[in-house]
Design a protein around this motif. Structure first.
Motif, PDB file in Angstrom:
ATOM      1  N   LEU A  39     -62.202  16.426 -79.265  1.00 18.56           N
ATOM      2  CA  LEU A  39     -61.587  17.445 -80.106  1.00 18.56           C
ATOM      3  C   LEU A  39     -62.479  17.762 -81.300  1.00 18.56           C
ATOM      4  O   LEU A  39     -62.967  16.848 -81.976  1.00 18.56           O
ATOM      5  CB  LEU A  39     -60.223  16.967 -80.607  1.00 18.56           C
ATOM      6  CG  LEU A  39     -59.148  16.689 -79.542  1.00 18.56           C
ATOM      7  CD1 LEU A  39     -57.887  16.160 -80.215  1.00 18.56           C
ATOM      8  CD2 LEU A  39     -58.837  17.924 -78.719  1.00 18.56           C
ATOM      9  N   ASN A  40     -62.689  19.056 -81.558  1.00 23.73           N
ATOM     10  CA  ASN A  40     -63.399  19.444 -82.777  1.00 23.73           C
ATOM     11  C   ASN A  40     -62.416  19.445 -83.952  1.00 23.73           C
ATOM     12  O   ASN A  40     -61.270  18.981 -83.816  1.00 23.73           O
ATOM     13  CB  ASN A  40     -64.084  20.795 -82.590  1.00 23.73           C
ATOM     14  CG  ASN A  40     -63.104  21.912 -82.245  1.00 23.73           C
ATOM     15  OD1 ASN A  40     -61.896  21.797 -82.498  1.00 23.73           O
ATOM     16  ND2 ASN A  40     -63.603  22.993 -81.664  1.00 23.73           N
ATOM     17  N   ALA A  41     -62.829  19.986 -85.097  1.00 17.22           N
ATOM     18  CA  ALA A  41     -61.964  19.953 -86.281  1.00 17.22           C
ATOM     19  C   ALA A  41     -60.647  20.688 -86.038  1.00 17.22           C
ATOM     20  O   ALA A  41     -59.569  20.218 -86.424  1.00 17.22           O
ATOM     21  CB  ALA A  41     -62.696  20.550 -87.483  1.00 17.22           C
ATOM     22  N   ALA A  42     -60.726  21.863 -85.372  1.00 11.87           N
ATOM     23  CA  ALA A  42     -59.494  22.610 -85.071  1.00 11.87           C
ATOM     24  C   ALA A  42     -58.617  21.833 -84.097  1.00 11.87           C
ATOM     25  O   ALA A  42     -57.390  21.824 -84.217  1.00 11.87           O
ATOM     26  CB  ALA A  42     -59.845  23.986 -84.497  1.00 11.87           C
ATOM     27  N   GLY A  43     -59.248  21.171 -83.132  1.00 10.01           N
ATOM     28  CA  GLY A  43     -58.493  20.372 -82.181  1.00 10.01           C
ATOM     29  C   GLY A  43     -57.802  19.190 -82.836  1.00 10.01           C
ATOM     30  O   GLY A  43     -56.657  18.858 -82.502  1.00 10.01           O
ATOM     31  N   GLN A  44     -58.487  18.553 -83.795  1.00 11.88           N
ATOM     32  CA  GLN A  44     -57.882  17.433 -84.520  1.00 11.88           C
ATOM     33  C   GLN A  44     -56.679  17.901 -85.335  1.00 11.88           C
ATOM     34  O   GLN A  44     -55.665  17.212 -85.421  1.00 11.88           O
ATOM     35  CB  GLN A  44     -58.922  16.771 -85.432  1.00 11.88           C
ATOM     36  CG  GLN A  44     -59.986  15.972 -84.704  1.00 11.88           C
ATOM     37  CD  GLN A  44     -59.430  14.696 -84.084  1.00 11.88           C
ATOM     38  OE1 GLN A  44     -58.344  14.234 -84.423  1.00 11.88           O
ATOM     39  NE2 GLN A  44     -60.186  14.113 -83.159  1.00 11.88           N
ATOM     40  N   LEU A  45     -56.812  19.082 -85.949  1.00 14.33           N
ATOM     41  CA  LEU A  45     -55.681  19.633 -86.705  1.00 14.33           C
ATOM     42  C   LEU A  45     -54.506  19.928 -85.778  1.00 14.33           C
ATOM     43  O   LEU A  45     -53.349  19.613 -86.090  1.00 14.33           O
ATOM     44  CB  LEU A  45     -56.115  20.908 -87.431  1.00 14.33           C
ATOM     45  CG  LEU A  45     -55.014  21.653 -88.199  1.00 14.33           C
ATOM     46  CD1 LEU A  45     -54.415  20.771 -89.290  1.00 14.33           C
ATOM     47  CD2 LEU A  45     -55.558  22.955 -88.781  1.00 14.33           C
ATOM     48  N   ALA A  46     -54.812  20.538 -84.617  1.00 16.52           N
ATOM     49  CA  ALA A  46     -53.749  20.832 -83.650  1.00 16.52           C
ATOM     50  C   ALA A  46     -53.075  19.554 -83.171  1.00 16.52           C
ATOM     51  O   ALA A  46     -51.851  19.489 -83.039  1.00 16.52           O
ATOM     52  CB  ALA A  46     -54.327  21.605 -82.464  1.00 16.52           C
ATOM     53  N   LEU A  47     -53.870  18.511 -82.944  1.00 13.34           N
ATOM     54  CA  LEU A  47     -53.308  17.231 -82.500  1.00 13.34           C
ATOM     55  C   LEU A  47     -52.406  16.639 -83.567  1.00 13.34           C
ATOM     56  O   LEU A  47     -51.311  16.142 -83.266  1.00 13.34           O
ATOM     57  CB  LEU A  47     -54.436  16.259 -82.157  1.00 13.34           C
ATOM     58  CG  LEU A  47     -54.006  14.806 -81.873  1.00 13.34           C
ATOM     59  CD1 LEU A  47     -53.089  14.745 -80.659  1.00 13.34           C
ATOM     60  CD2 LEU A  47     -55.222  13.907 -81.668  1.00 13.34           C
ATOM     61  N   GLN A  48     -52.846  16.694 -84.828  1.00  9.17           N
ATOM     62  CA  GLN A  48     -52.057  16.096 -85.891  1.00  9.17           C
ATOM     63  C   GLN A  48     -50.697  16.763 -86.013  1.00  9.17           C
ATOM     64  O   GLN A  48     -49.662  16.107 -86.154  1.00  9.17           O
ATOM     65  CB  GLN A  48     -52.815  16.200 -87.211  1.00  9.17           C
ATOM     66  CG  GLN A  48     -52.203  15.403 -88.344  1.00  9.17           C
ATOM     67  CD  GLN A  48     -52.180  13.916 -88.058  1.00  9.17           C
ATOM     68  OE1 GLN A  48     -53.223  13.279 -87.939  1.00  9.17           O
ATOM     69  NE2 GLN A  48     -51.002  13.343 -87.934  1.00  9.17           N
ATOM     70  N   ARG A  49     -50.674  18.099 -85.909  1.00 12.75           N
ATOM     71  CA  ARG A  49     -49.398  18.807 -85.990  1.00 12.75           C
ATOM     72  C   ARG A  49     -48.567  18.588 -84.728  1.00 12.75           C
ATOM     73  O   ARG A  49     -47.337  18.544 -84.785  1.00 12.75           O
ATOM     74  CB  ARG A  49     -49.624  20.303 -86.209  1.00 12.75           C
ATOM     75  CG  ARG A  49     -50.287  20.652 -87.515  1.00 12.75           C
ATOM     76  CD  ARG A  49     -49.545  20.080 -88.719  1.00 12.75           C
ATOM     77  NE  ARG A  49     -48.177  20.545 -88.809  1.00 12.75           N
ATOM     78  CZ  ARG A  49     -47.798  21.647 -89.418  1.00 12.75           C
ATOM     79  NH1 ARG A  49     -48.690  22.398 -90.015  1.00 12.75           N
ATOM     80  NH2 ARG A  49     -46.527  21.988 -89.459  1.00 12.75           N
ATOM     81  N   ALA A  50     -49.252  18.459 -83.578  1.00 16.28           N
ATOM     82  CA  ALA A  50     -48.535  18.256 -82.321  1.00 16.28           C
ATOM     83  C   ALA A  50     -47.860  16.892 -82.268  1.00 16.28           C
ATOM     84  O   ALA A  50     -46.801  16.737 -81.652  1.00 16.28           O
ATOM     85  CB  ALA A  50     -49.492  18.412 -81.140  1.00 16.28           C
ATOM     86  N   ARG A  51     -48.467  15.886 -82.914  1.00 19.14           N
ATOM     87  CA  ARG A  51     -47.904  14.530 -82.879  1.00 19.14           C
ATOM     88  C   ARG A  51     -46.472  14.522 -83.412  1.00 19.14           C
ATOM     89  O   ARG A  51     -45.595  13.847 -82.870  1.00 19.14           O
ATOM     90  CB  ARG A  51     -48.776  13.584 -83.696  1.00 19.14           C
ATOM     91  CG  ARG A  51     -49.977  13.056 -82.943  1.00 19.14           C
ATOM     92  CD  ARG A  51     -50.617  11.911 -83.701  1.00 19.14           C
ATOM     93  NE  ARG A  51     -51.677  11.309 -82.916  1.00 19.14           N
ATOM     94  CZ  ARG A  51     -52.933  11.169 -83.323  1.00 19.14           C
ATOM     95  NH1 ARG A  51     -53.288  11.614 -84.508  1.00 19.14           N
ATOM     96  NH2 ARG A  51     -53.839  10.604 -82.556  1.00 19.14           N
ATOM     97  N   SER A  52     -46.254  15.257 -84.486  1.00 18.94           N
ATOM     98  CA  SER A  52     -44.912  15.313 -85.062  1.00 18.94           C
ATOM     99  C   SER A  52     -43.922  15.891 -84.065  1.00 18.94           C
ATOM    100  O   SER A  52     -42.821  15.372 -83.877  1.00 18.94           O
ATOM    101  CB  SER A  52     -44.934  16.154 -86.340  1.00 18.94           C
ATOM    102  OG  SER A  52     -43.629  16.356 -86.831  1.00 18.94           O
ATOM    103  N   GLY A  53     -44.335  16.982 -83.393  1.00 14.89           N
ATOM    104  CA  GLY A  53     -43.455  17.594 -82.419  1.00 14.89           C
ATOM    105  C   GLY A  53     -43.179  16.695 -81.229  1.00 14.89           C
ATOM    106  O   GLY A  53     -42.041  16.596 -80.764  1.00 14.89           O
ATOM    107  N   LEU A  54     -44.211  16.014 -80.730  1.00 16.40           N
ATOM    108  CA  LEU A  54     -44.030  15.115 -79.594  1.00 16.40           C
ATOM    109  C   LEU A  54     -43.095  13.967 -79.947  1.00 16.40           C
ATOM    110  O   LEU A  54     -42.226  13.588 -79.156  1.00 16.40           O
ATOM    111  CB  LEU A  54     -45.390  14.572 -79.141  1.00 16.40           C
ATOM    112  CG  LEU A  54     -46.327  15.583 -78.467  1.00 16.40           C
ATOM    113  CD1 LEU A  54     -47.703  14.974 -78.267  1.00 16.40           C
ATOM    114  CD2 LEU A  54     -45.752  16.041 -77.133  1.00 16.40           C
ATOM    115  N   ALA A  55     -43.295  13.399 -81.141  1.00 16.41           N
ATOM    116  CA  ALA A  55     -42.425  12.302 -81.560  1.00 16.41           C
ATOM    117  C   ALA A  55     -40.986  12.765 -81.703  1.00 16.41           C
ATOM    118  O   ALA A  55     -40.045  12.042 -81.359  1.00 16.41           O
ATOM    119  CB  ALA A  55     -42.933  11.714 -82.887  1.00 16.41           C
ATOM    120  N   SER A  56     -40.795  13.997 -82.192  1.00 16.63           N
ATOM    121  CA  SER A  56     -39.436  14.533 -82.337  1.00 16.63           C
ATOM    122  C   SER A  56     -38.779  14.725 -80.982  1.00 16.63           C
ATOM    123  O   SER A  56     -37.589  14.443 -80.800  1.00 16.63           O
ATOM    124  CB  SER A  56     -39.474  15.863 -83.105  1.00 16.63           C
ATOM    125  OG  SER A  56     -39.907  15.660 -84.435  1.00 16.63           O
TER     126      SER A  56
END
Length: 317
Positions: free
Chosen positions: A67-84
């Protein structure tokens, strides 16, 4: 690459989980084995995700993918959604009333949270809570990762990563001082105009080095050209233990001032007079992610915390 709402609507949960797999495995072939898909099919999933979001997320080389920088940002925001989603699935499977996952600091367990539960009253009978305590950084990271729904406790904006701040919603509750405390029988108790350098000559019990209280204390010592105190013992996330040791032994500790009004202090702790010591005040607040702030249970808890803080402030005056 252009953002496409239509393509975004076509994404599925597995596309979001793909980000996590890329970060962990860094191999399309390995990801394909996990998802029971061919490598070309996984490559197409990556393209679908990038087209939907309108950004390149993944870099490729002969060594694999990452993951590049944009991918890391997308992953960080996605983690919250996945956990929810995972939390929601567990709640629905249990067929019980929803569980509110609350992070806090140990200090709030003594007065603030019991007062909040009293404010909630009968309403709390229909709510269930899963409470986690710890230091500020760990609690906010858990909130960011989606493992908590909210956090009530100390807020130090200068120590919160900048990437978090835009998506946090904060409700200030109250302020208190950070103070040095010792037993009323300690040789420093009752003395006037104690020099800060003299404090280093006494044994200390303190929270761990990465806790905000310890950081603030050591910063103040450094501001006076002194090394921070080397504690004889440090204790993780347990203010009660710090206070009990300070109450029973000739040691110094560092705690929020309102803790001196709890039953743990039992009138046996005092604040030594050190005029040159200027520790920063502590801001206590309620924090959640912007996407969660409209949850009815969170609003009820926030309003109860705010009312409890006002009532405790009135009692302390």
């Amino acid at each position: 690459m252009t953002y496409s709402p239509q393509r975004l609507d076509g994404l599925r949960l597995r596309h979001i989980r793909l980000l996590k797999l890329i970060d962990e495995l860094q191999s399309l072939r390995a990801i394909g084995m996990v998802l029971s898909r061919t490598q070309p099919a996984v490559s197409q999933m990556v393209k679908d995700l990038e087209y939907a979001l309108g950004a390149t997320l993944v870099e490729r080389s002969a060594r694999g993918v990452w993951l590049n920088a944009a991918g890391q940002l997308a992953l960080q925001r996605a983690r919250s959604g996945l956990a929810s989603f995972d939390h929601l699935a567990a709640e629905l499977h249990a067929s019980q009333s929803p569980v509110l996952r609350v992070g806090t600091n140990p200090a709030l367990l003594f007065r603030m949270l019991p007062a909040t539960m009293r404010v909630l009253g009968k309403e709390s009978a229909d709510m269930r809570f899963r409470l986690r305590t710890g230091i500020v950084g760990d609690m906010l990271q858990s909130l960011w990762d989606g493992d908590l729904d909210c956090y009530a406790g100390r807020i130090d904006w200068d120590q919160i990563p900048q990437r978090m701040i835009p998506v946090l919603r904060h409700e200030p509750l109250f302020r208190t001082d950070l103070v040095i405390a010792c037993s009323i029988r300690h040789p420093l108790a009752g003395r006037e105009n104690i020099g800060i350098s003299e404090l280093a000559d006494w044994p200390w019990v303190l929270p761990p080095v990465h806790s905000n209280n310890r950081i603030a204390l050591e910063r103040e010592f450094r501001n006076h050209g002194l090394a921070g105190p080397e504690p004889m013992m440090d204790i993780s996330a347990d203010l009660a233990a710090l206070m009990i040791l300070a109450r029973e032994m000739d040691v110094l500790t560092c705690v929020p001032r309102f803790m001196l009004d709890t039953h743990i202090a039992a009138g046996e702790l005092c604040v030594p007079n050190v005029p040159s010591l200027q520790l920063p005040p502590i801001q206590i607040g309620f924090v959640t992610l912007s996407e969660h702030e409209e949850m009815a249970a969170l609003q009820s808890l926030r309003d109860a915390l705010r009312q409890a803080a006002a009532e405790l402030d009135e009692v302390d005056r």
